[in-house]
Design an enzyme around this catalytic site. Structure first.
Site, PDB file in Angstrom:
ATOM      1  N   ASN A   8      -1.978 -14.343   8.829  1.00 25.01           N
ATOM      2  CA  ASN A   8      -1.134 -13.360   8.588  1.00 25.01           C
ATOM      3  C   ASN A   8       0.154 -13.581   8.755  1.00 25.01           C
ATOM      4  O   ASN A   8       0.787 -13.682   9.802  1.00 25.01           O
ATOM      5  CB  ASN A   8      -1.477 -12.085   9.399  1.00 25.01           C
ATOM      6  CG  ASN A   8      -0.772 -10.564   9.067  1.00 25.01           C
ATOM      7  OD1 ASN A   8       0.324 -10.886   7.919  1.00 25.01           O
ATOM      8  ND2 ASN A   8      -0.857  -9.605   9.490  1.00 25.01           N
ATOM      9  N   ARG A  91      -3.849 -12.937   4.710  1.00 27.68           N
ATOM     10  CA  ARG A  91      -3.416 -11.456   4.158  1.00 27.68           C
ATOM     11  C   ARG A  91      -2.162 -11.717   3.265  1.00 27.68           C
ATOM     12  O   ARG A  91      -1.285 -12.591   3.516  1.00 27.68           O
ATOM     13  CB  ARG A  91      -2.829 -10.806   5.472  1.00 27.68           C
ATOM     14  CG  ARG A  91      -2.413  -9.479   5.025  1.00 27.68           C
ATOM     15  CD  ARG A  91      -1.778  -8.490   6.376  1.00 27.68           C
ATOM     16  NE  ARG A  91      -1.287  -7.501   5.688  1.00 27.68           N
ATOM     17  CZ  ARG A  91      -0.255  -6.668   6.351  1.00 27.68           C
ATOM     18  NH1 ARG A  91       0.747  -7.452   7.295  1.00 27.68           N
ATOM     19  NH2 ARG A  91       0.250  -5.711   5.575  1.00 27.68           N
ATOM     20  N   HIS A 180      -1.313  -1.551   3.032  1.00 27.53           N
ATOM     21  CA  HIS A 180      -1.968  -1.323   4.454  1.00 27.53           C
ATOM     22  C   HIS A 180      -3.655  -1.149   4.081  1.00 27.53           C
ATOM     23  O   HIS A 180      -4.379  -0.558   4.843  1.00 27.53           O
ATOM     24  CB  HIS A 180      -1.532  -0.364   5.267  1.00 27.53           C
ATOM     25  CG  HIS A 180      -0.308  -0.663   5.847  1.00 27.53           C
ATOM     26  ND1 HIS A 180       0.686   0.243   5.878  1.00 27.53           N
ATOM     27  CD2 HIS A 180       0.227  -1.680   6.297  1.00 27.53           C
ATOM     28  CE1 HIS A 180       1.775  -0.134   6.378  1.00 27.53           C
ATOM     29  NE2 HIS A 180       1.540  -1.686   6.900  1.00 27.53           N
ATOM     30  N   ARG A 241      12.461   0.444   7.460  1.00 26.26           N
ATOM     31  CA  ARG A 241      12.389   0.653   6.035  1.00 26.26           C
ATOM     32  C   ARG A 241      12.877   2.575   6.086  1.00 26.26           C
ATOM     33  O   ARG A 241      12.103   3.329   6.684  1.00 26.26           O
ATOM     34  CB  ARG A 241      11.109   0.428   5.491  1.00 26.26           C
ATOM     35  CG  ARG A 241      10.984  -1.011   5.093  1.00 26.26           C
ATOM     36  CD  ARG A 241       9.708  -1.387   4.640  1.00 26.26           C
ATOM     37  NE  ARG A 241       8.741  -2.158   5.664  1.00 26.26           N
ATOM     38  CZ  ARG A 241       7.617  -2.374   5.588  1.00 26.26           C
ATOM     39  NH1 ARG A 241       6.980  -2.106   4.802  1.00 26.26           N
ATOM     40  NH2 ARG A 241       7.116  -3.175   6.519  1.00 26.26           N
ATOM     41  N   GLU A 383      -7.193  -5.855  11.360  1.00 27.07           N
ATOM     42  CA  GLU A 383      -6.977  -6.247   9.880  1.00 27.07           C
ATOM     43  C   GLU A 383      -7.615  -7.881   9.879  1.00 27.07           C
ATOM     44  O   GLU A 383      -8.184  -8.035   8.687  1.00 27.07           O
ATOM     45  CB  GLU A 383      -5.494  -6.470   9.414  1.00 27.07           C
ATOM     46  CG  GLU A 383      -4.793  -4.799   9.329  1.00 27.07           C
ATOM     47  CD  GLU A 383      -3.418  -4.855   9.480  1.00 27.07           C
ATOM     48  OE1 GLU A 383      -2.778  -5.141  10.468  1.00 27.07           O
ATOM     49  OE2 GLU A 383      -2.650  -4.427   8.370  1.00 27.07           O
TER      50      GLU A 383
END
Ligand SMILES: Nc1ncnc2c1ncn2[C@@H]1O[C@H](COP(=O)(O)OP(=O)(O)O)[C@@H](O)[C@H]1O
Ligand SMILES: CC(=O)OP(=O)(O)O
Ligand SMILES: [Mg+2]
Length: 397
Positions: A8, A91, A180, A241, A383
């Site tokens: 990742n 990922r 996600h 963000r 993940e």
């Protein structure tokens, strides 16, 4: 036994784990960070989880990062060869309309991932750099891209369509993709397992609250609505963000002289908790709010209100839910935040138990009261395990 190396990567870091197929045992994990800076760092952990190699040196690019990583495995006494690595699972955040399944990476796929960078500017460039470097460093095994967008391939037209001129939207690929997805998929499946019910019988609202944050309405195992859109900028307030903002505000700023790069930096890297309260780390913001810092209090209020806005919306969209599931750094660890999100929702059949909510644990758990019609759960995301699983399914095909 086979294992998968899961990567990742960002523009300046490579997070990695080696996960044994079947048992999901972590055989090793680590982090290469500050790539391209004067002093980089690698931290490598063995199966026990304790640090077995720590190196500080300049790491010029991702290729040097992977060389250092391979060396760390050797130094720790378990080379990548000896671990039986069958494939590398990467990922990748943005897969566009093209990649809706895990995909074996060849030159064309790698180039397309870079081509999608505009639609995930914080993520895809780093993902692509790491893929290129990892394919050079480990040429003998398949590399697989697992996409954050893929779980959202089931979004119905009403959820993926912006109310724009369809010709313009089609020409520029402007639609909701959602992100996600790897997390929303594994968390919704584990939530169902925790409840002892098949995922295809459940309606869930999954709140992934990490550095990036998004909500997903999962209807019987399928994503039917999600708060991130064309890019991972829309929706919730995040670490850096802004999340939702009136598109008219961007026009207003452009008329005031902001160009594309300045707007990009403002919205993606200088907004959210960082912009409102001076830190993108929820722990800092909470501590400041507890001290009475007005900016931090407001930042938390905006953060929580946005989550409740989506939660209420998705409960309406789903016609009620069986479970609300908190996950990722903030969702798994911040009891006060969970309490604020779930306050005064009795009318919806949602009531959490303060003592259960206060328990800190790394396990899936229920925090709802016994008389809550809706189960409220905390389910750690994983993940990496999901990437390893999907990679293995593809390569063992
Ligand atoms: N104990 C905690 N209380 C509140 N927030 C926490 C806690 N631990 C981690 N976090 C927050 O989780 C966020 C990072 O989430 P994480 O899922 O690890 O992000 P990512 O994987 O996107 O980098 C940070 O804002 C951090 O402050
Ligand atoms: C898509 C996204 O926002 O990812 P992350 O939370 O890892 O930044
Ligand atoms: Mg994350």
């Amino acid at each position: 036994m086979s294992a998968i190396l899961v990567v990742n990567a960002g523009s300046s870091s490579i997070k990695y784990q080696v996960i044994e197929v079947g048992s999901e045992r972590r055989l090793a994990s680590g982090l290469v960070e500050r790539i391209g800076e004067p002093l980089g760092r690698l931290i490598h952990r063995g199966e026990s989880g304790s640090i077995s190699v720590e190196t500080e040196q300049a790491i010029g690019d991702h290729l040097e990062g992977f060389a250092l990583l391979a060396q760390a495995f050797a130094e720790a006494g378990r080379s990548l060869e000896s671990l039986g690595i069958a494939a590398v699972g990467h990922r990748v955040v943005q897969g566009g309309s093209e990649f809706v399944e895990p995909t074996v990476i060849d030159d064309r796929v790698a180039a397309r991932i870079l081509g999608l960078a505009e639609l995930a500017p914080l993520h895809n460039p780093g993902n692509h750099q790491a893929i290129a470097a990892a394919r050079t460093a480990f040429p003998g095994i398949p590399h697989v891209a697992v996409f954050d967008t893929a779980f959202h391939r089931t979004l119905p037209p009403a959820a993926r369509t912006y109310a724009l001129d369809p010709a313009v939207a089609a020409e520029h690929g402007v639609r909701r993709y959602g992100f996600h997805g790897i997390s929303h998929e594994v968390v919704s499946r584990r939530a169902a397992a925790f409840l002892g019910r098949p995922v295809h019988q459940l309606k869930q609202v999954v709140l992934h609250l990490g550095n990036g944050a998004s909500v997903c309405a999962v209807d019987r195992g399928r994503s039917v609505a999600t708060s991130m859109g064309l890019t991972p900028l829309e929706g919730l307030v995040m670490g850096t963000r802004s999340g939702d903002i009136d598109a008219g505000a961007l026009l207003h700023l452009m008329r005031a002289g902001y160009d594309e790069n300045r707007l990009d930096r403002l919205l993606n890297t200088r907004s959210g908790l960082l912009g409102l309260a001076g830190s993108n780390d929820m722990r800092d913001v909470r501590a400041a709010a507890d001290r009475g810092d007005a900016a931090a209090v407001l930042a938390l209020d905006v953060y929580v209100q946005r989550i409740r806005h989506y939660l209420g919306g998705y409960l309406a969209l789903l016609g009620g839910a069986d479970a609300i599931v908190f996950t990722a750094g903030v969702g798994e660890n911040s009891a006060p935040l969970r309490a604020e999100v779930c306050a005064d929702l009795e009318w919806f059949g949602i009531r959490i138990d303060a003592a259960r909510n206060a328990v800190a644990s790394g396990e899936a758990r229920a925090i709802s009261a016994d008389d809550s019609r809706v189960s409220v759960l905390v389910v750690p995301t994983d993940e990496e395990a999901e990437i390893a699983r999907q990679t293995w399914v593809l390569v063992s095909g």
